[in-house]
Design an enzyme around this catalytic site. Structure first.
Site, PDB file in Angstrom:
ATOM      1  N   GLU A   1      35.322  58.168  54.338  1.00 46.86           N
ATOM      2  CA  GLU A   1      34.515  58.244  55.575  1.00 46.86           C
ATOM      3  C   GLU A   1      33.199  57.470  55.512  1.00 46.86           C
ATOM      4  OE1 GLU A   1      34.118  62.454  56.351  1.00 46.86           O
ATOM      5  OE2 GLU A   1      36.238  62.635  56.864  1.00 46.86           O
TER       6      GLU A   1
ATOM      7  N   ASN B   1      39.742  56.034  52.469  1.00 49.83           N
ATOM      8  CA  ASN B   1      40.280  57.044  53.385  1.00 49.83           C
ATOM      9  C   ASN B   1      39.273  57.292  54.510  1.00 49.83           C
ATOM     10  OD1 ASN B   1      42.444  59.116  53.683  1.00 49.83           O
ATOM     11  ND2 ASN B   1      40.781  60.593  53.410  1.00 49.83           N
TER      12      ASN B   1
ATOM     13  N   HIS C   1      43.432  63.037  62.184  1.00 44.76           N
ATOM     14  CA  HIS C   1      43.063  64.316  62.810  1.00 44.76           C
ATOM     15  C   HIS C   1      42.997  64.079  64.319  1.00 44.76           C
ATOM     16  CE1 HIS C   1      42.164  66.294  59.021  1.00 44.76           C
ATOM     17  NE2 HIS C   1      41.363  65.312  58.666  1.00 44.76           N
TER      18      HIS C   1
ATOM     19  N   GLU D   1      45.872  63.178  56.291  1.00 41.97           N
ATOM     20  CA  GLU D   1      45.345  64.514  56.637  1.00 41.97           C
ATOM     21  C   GLU D   1      45.821  64.923  58.030  1.00 41.97           C
ATOM     22  OE1 GLU D   1      41.069  64.728  56.028  1.00 41.97           O
ATOM     23  OE2 GLU D   1      41.184  63.581  54.174  1.00 41.97           O
TER      24      GLU D   1
ATOM     25  N   ASP E   1      46.829  66.379  61.352  1.00 45.41           N
ATOM     26  CA  ASP E   1      46.921  67.590  62.173  1.00 45.41           C
ATOM     27  C   ASP E   1      46.673  67.164  63.615  1.00 45.41           C
ATOM     28  OD1 ASP E   1      44.104  67.342  62.075  1.00 45.41           O
ATOM     29  OD2 ASP E   1      43.817  69.162  60.896  1.00 45.41           O
TER      30      ASP E   1
HETATM   31  C1  XIL Z   1      37.764  69.850  55.156  1.00 44.94           C
HETATM   32  C2  XIL Z   1      38.438  71.086  54.603  1.00 44.94           C
HETATM   33  O1  XIL Z   1      39.695  71.242  55.213  1.00 44.94           O
HETATM   34  C3  XIL Z   1      37.578  72.317  54.847  1.00 44.94           C
HETATM   35  O2  XIL Z   1      38.103  73.430  54.153  1.00 44.94           O
HETATM   36  C4  XIL Z   1      36.136  72.062  54.382  1.00 44.94           C
HETATM   37  O3  XIL Z   1      35.330  73.155  54.772  1.00 44.94           O
HETATM   38  C5  XIL Z   1      35.587  70.790  54.990  1.00 44.94           C
HETATM   39  O4  XIL Z   1      36.454  69.704  54.660  1.00 44.94           O
HETATM   40  N1  XIL Z   1      38.114  64.889  56.292  1.00 44.94           N
HETATM   41  C6  XIL Z   1      38.333  65.036  54.943  1.00 44.94           C
HETATM   42  C7  XIL Z   1      38.627  66.376  54.395  1.00 44.94           C
HETATM   43  O5  XIL Z   1      38.401  64.037  54.233  1.00 44.94           O
HETATM   44  O6  XIL Z   1      38.134  66.524  53.076  1.00 44.94           O
HETATM   45  C8  XIL Z   1      38.078  67.464  55.260  1.00 44.94           C
HETATM   46  O7  XIL Z   1      38.510  68.720  54.743  1.00 44.94           O
HETATM   47  C9  XIL Z   1      38.512  67.289  56.696  1.00 44.94           C
HETATM   48  C10 XIL Z   1      38.023  65.972  57.244  1.00 44.94           C
END
Ligand code: XIL
Length: 299
Positions: A127, A169, A206, A235, A237
């Site tokens: 990020e 990422n 996401h 990741e 969702d």
């Molecule tokens: C999130 C986790 O799911 C949570 O449990 C934590 O509180 C915050 O981080 N991008 C990422 C992940 O790269 O590491 C994040 O995970 C979600 C967004």
């Protein structure tokens, strides 16, 4: 095939999930996870605050718990993440300049030494680009150490463990037309042209109403792959878990030979970091949702 992992394996891909150490005592959770998935990303346990809570004092207990569970279940592991503006321990948040730069290098070396030869991928940098439409870097303490911090992280990582694939990422880089996507694309292109070691790009994916899935995601995956890196959905969702959108994302990965696999960010909706969005493939009772069937059939 009757599981996500076996279905993905038909085309040589993996299907992964985020795993939280704190849930490994929940047998409903471990039953589903152990059955369905072939790759594990520790949800928080390999982050900077977890692995180096005090400067120079490393702690791998939670990370190892997730790692050992994965290996005992025949799964591979994606390390997440070595350099990030978020989830930094307090000591790192208060560092700047050359002290922070050296701390980042020491952190990468310390964590990668512990997991040397054991992981399939590392999210080396997470990020690092801005959401403001500029296509530029995100402001952060790491960015303020100098624009070369990302390539220094990757060069350090390659030297620390030449056996693991090194990934960049990020989120909101799925839409090809977004400035942020172009910014990351240009960085990867530059790294490849100058020989900065980078093997893969992870698209967090996401998706929600503010940042929806766009069918040009496939173009994005293809264009990055054409630079000579593997790509992965890391990741996933989707707010509301539309079965159609889940199938579209799956088909986008399958359409790109260098899309090596996909990972959903949790097992059941109740395990999700945004559980109110019911964004995953299993409901809170562990039942398969329509999105699950849709992904399985697409694979
Ligand atoms: C999130 C986790 O799911 C949570 O449990 C934590 O509180 C915050 O981080 N991008 C990422 C992940 O790269 O590491 C994040 O995970 C979600 C967004």
């Amino acid at each position: 095939a009757s599981t996500l992992g076996a279905a993905a394996a038909q085309s040589g891909r993996y299907f992964g999930t985020a795993i939280a150490a704190g849930r490994l005592g929940d047998s409903a959770y471990t039953t589903i996870a152990g059955r369905e998935f072939t790759m594990v990303t520790p949800e928080n346990e390999m982050k900077i605050d977890a692995t180096e809570p005090q400067q120079g004092q490393f702690n791998f207990s939670a990370g190892d718990q997730v790692y050992n569970w994965a290996v005992q279940h025949g799964m591979r592991v994606r390390g997440h993440t070595l350099a990030w503006h978020s989830q930094q321990p307090g000591w790192m948040q208060s560092l700047s300049g050359s002290a922070l730069r050296q701390a980042m290098i020491n952190h990468i070396n310390g964590v990668m030494a512990h997991y040397k030869g054991k992981l399939a991928y590392w999210d080396v940098v997470n990020e690092a680009f801005a959401d403001d439409g500029s296509g530029g870097r995100r402001d952060s303490n790491l960015q303020r150490t100098g624009n070369d911090w990302i390539e220094v992280a990757f060069r350090t990582a390659r030297a620390a463990d030449p056996s693991v694939k090194l990934c960049y990422n990020d989120y909101n880089i799925e839409n090809w037309n977004a400035a942020k996507t172009q910014g990351v694309y240009n960085m990867v292109k530059d790294f490849k042209s100058r020989g900065v070691p980078i093997d893969c790009v992870g698209f967090q994916s996401h998706f929600n109403s503010g940042d929806p899935y766009n069918s040009n995601f496939r173009t994005t995956l293809q264009n990055f792959a054409a630079l000579g890196v593997d790509v992965a959905i890391t990741e996933l969702d989707i707010q509301g878990a539309s079965a159609t959108t889940y199938a579209n994302v799956t088909n986008d990965c399958l359409a790109v030979s260098r899309c090596v696999g996909m990972t959903v960010w949790g097992v059941r909706d109740s395990d999700s970091w945004r559980s109110g969005d019911t964004p995953l493939l299993f409901d809170g009772n562990g039942n398969k949702k329509a999105a699950y069937t849709s992904v399985l059939n697409a694979l």
